[in-house]
Design a protein around this motif. Structure first.
Motif, PDB file in Angstrom:
ATOM      1  N   GLN A  62       0.871  -1.181   0.000  1.00  0.00           N
ATOM      2  CA  GLN A  62       0.000   0.000   0.000  1.00  0.00           C
ATOM      3  C   GLN A  62       0.907   1.229   0.000  1.00  0.00           C
ATOM      4  OE1 GLN A  62      -3.583  -0.489  -0.016  1.00  0.00           O
ATOM      5  NE2 GLN A  62      -2.624  -2.412  -0.607  1.00  0.00           N
ATOM      6  N   ASP A  63       1.523   1.494  -1.131  1.00  0.00           N
ATOM      7  CA  ASP A  63       2.546   2.532  -1.226  1.00  0.00           C
ATOM      8  C   ASP A  63       2.032   3.942  -0.980  1.00  0.00           C
ATOM      9  OD1 ASP A  63       4.480   0.643  -1.799  1.00  0.00           O
ATOM     10  OD2 ASP A  63       4.174   0.798  -3.966  1.00  0.00           O
ATOM     11  N   GLU A  64       0.742   4.154  -1.123  1.00  0.00           N
ATOM     12  CA  GLU A  64       0.221   5.506  -0.961  1.00  0.00           C
ATOM     13  C   GLU A  64       0.034   5.892   0.501  1.00  0.00           C
ATOM     14  OE1 GLU A  64      -3.367   2.783  -1.517  1.00  0.00           O
ATOM     15  OE2 GLU A  64      -1.382   2.936  -2.399  1.00  0.00           O
ATOM     16  N   TRP A  65       0.271   4.973   1.433  1.00  0.00           N
ATOM     17  CA  TRP A  65       0.103   5.241   2.858  1.00  0.00           C
ATOM     18  C   TRP A  65       1.466   5.283   3.544  1.00  0.00           C
ATOM     19  CZ3 TRP A  65      -4.641   6.289   4.842  1.00  0.00           C
ATOM     20  CH2 TRP A  65      -5.740   5.952   4.047  1.00  0.00           C
ATOM     21  N   THR A  66       1.620   6.204   4.465  1.00  0.00           N
ATOM     22  CA  THR A  66       2.818   6.286   5.290  1.00  0.00           C
ATOM     23  C   THR A  66       2.403   6.058   6.736  1.00  0.00           C
ATOM     24  OG1 THR A  66       3.849   7.875   3.787  1.00  0.00           O
ATOM     25  CG2 THR A  66       4.716   7.773   6.037  1.00  0.00           C
ATOM     26  N   THR A  67       3.100   5.173   7.406  1.00  0.00           N
ATOM     27  CA  THR A  67       2.795   4.871   8.805  1.00  0.00           C
ATOM     28  C   THR A  67       3.399   5.942   9.705  1.00  0.00           C
ATOM     29  OG1 THR A  67       2.813   2.514   8.324  1.00  0.00           O
ATOM     30  CG2 THR A  67       3.087   3.147  10.632  1.00  0.00           C
ATOM     31  N   TYR A  68       2.612   6.408  10.651  1.00  0.00           N
ATOM     32  CA  TYR A  68       3.086   7.338  11.678  1.00  0.00           C
ATOM     33  C   TYR A  68       2.954   6.678  13.024  1.00  0.00           C
ATOM     34  CZ  TYR A  68       3.410  11.264   8.497  1.00  0.00           C
ATOM     35  OH  TYR A  68       3.778  12.109   7.485  1.00  0.00           O
ATOM     36  N   ARG A  69       3.808   7.103  13.960  1.00  0.00           N
ATOM     37  CA  ARG A  69       3.784   6.512  15.290  1.00  0.00           C
ATOM     38  C   ARG A  69       4.141   7.561  16.330  1.00  0.00           C
ATOM     39  NH1 ARG A  69       7.485   1.631  15.364  1.00  0.00           N
ATOM     40  NH2 ARG A  69       5.653   0.692  14.414  1.00  0.00           N
ATOM     41  N   LEU A  70       3.386   7.552  17.423  1.00  0.00           N
ATOM     42  CA  LEU A  70       3.715   8.345  18.609  1.00  0.00           C
ATOM     43  C   LEU A  70       4.160   7.383  19.696  1.00  0.00           C
ATOM     44  CD1 LEU A  70       0.759  10.884  18.962  1.00  0.00           C
ATOM     45  CD2 LEU A  70       3.167  11.469  18.665  1.00  0.00           C
ATOM     46  N   THR A  71       5.288   7.640  20.331  1.00  0.00           N
ATOM     47  CA  THR A  71       5.756   6.830  21.457  1.00  0.00           C
ATOM     48  C   THR A  71       6.458   7.729  22.458  1.00  0.00           C
ATOM     49  OG1 THR A  71       7.896   6.365  20.431  1.00  0.00           O
ATOM     50  CG2 THR A  71       6.150   4.751  20.054  1.00  0.00           C
ATOM     51  N   ASP A  72       6.777   7.146  23.579  1.00  0.00           N
ATOM     52  CA  ASP A  72       7.610   7.760  24.597  1.00  0.00           C
ATOM     53  C   ASP A  72       7.175   9.189  24.934  1.00  0.00           C
ATOM     54  OD1 ASP A  72       9.057   5.344  24.607  1.00  0.00           O
ATOM     55  OD2 ASP A  72      10.366   6.052  23.015  1.00  0.00           O
ATOM     56  N   GLY A  73       8.101  10.136  24.887  1.00  0.00           N
ATOM     57  CA  GLY A  73       7.827  11.511  25.295  1.00  0.00           C
ATOM     58  C   GLY A  73       6.774  12.200  24.454  1.00  0.00           C
ATOM     59  N   ALA A  74       6.784  11.956  23.150  1.00  0.00           N
ATOM     60  CA  ALA A  74       5.797  12.602  22.284  1.00  0.00           C
ATOM     61  C   ALA A  74       4.385  12.117  22.613  1.00  0.00           C
ATOM     62  CB  ALA A  74       6.115  12.336  20.810  1.00  0.00           C
TER      63      ALA A  74
END
Length: 172
Positions: A147-159
């Motif tokens: 699914q090349d049109e999607w970019t995975t984002y992630r929030l962890t730790d301090g953010a």
């Protein structure tokens, strides 16, 4: 042989998670304990599920499928608002290197696909590291497409903590 994981599998599942992280060059990021894995899979309100692939010979030359655990799939339900039904998100799929090529990975994915079909789920999704060419080739050989049109984002730790503690979030 593929079977649903049991609480007795927790030590080997934890070891396999660590092996996978080492393969992905991220062993230092594994902080999950066996207890956390046990709670997620078998606690009061399980939020994740696992299947294991076992050696076919059961350690005795037979074909019972109760032999050494050589791989696993850990997954959870997601939901598509566009399709209006659940799907499966495959968090981890791993087969020990010396057991690869024996059909264990395909059998694990086939079991998850079977669950999707049986339950009316319309998607089986997962992520793969862009440098993992052997896995990408394997997935594409099964008919999976990126699914090349999607970019995975992630929030962890301090953010994650900072956003979660934001005082300006309206609440009812």
């Amino acid at each position: 042989m593929i079977r649903t994981a049991t609480p007795d599998d927790i030590p080997v599942l934890h070891a396999l998670v660590r092996e996978l992280a080492d393969y992905e060059k991220a062993l230092d990021e594994v902080v999950a304990s066996e207890g956390q894995l046990r709670e997620a899979l078998f606690g009061e309100r399980p939020a994740a599920y696992a299947h294991v692939a076992t050696a076919d010979d059961g350690g005795d030359g037979g074909d019972r499928g109760d032999g050494e655990v050589v791989g696993f799939a850990l997954w959870f339900l997601n939901f598509s608002t566009w399709r209006g039904v659940h799907g499966i998100y495959l968090e981890d799929l791993y087969v020990r290197p010396e057991r690869r090529g024996g059909g264990h990975g395909r059998a694990l994915l086939a079991e998850l696909a079977r669950i999707c079909v049986e339950r009316g789920y319309e998607r089986l999704e997962w992520s793969v590291l862009d440098w993992n060419a052997p896995s990408i080739a394997f997935y594409e050989s099964l008919g999976a497409r990126p699914q090349d049109e999607w970019t995975t984002y992630r929030l962890t730790d301090g953010a994650l903590a900072g956003l979660g503690a934001a005082e300006d979030t309206p609440r009812s």
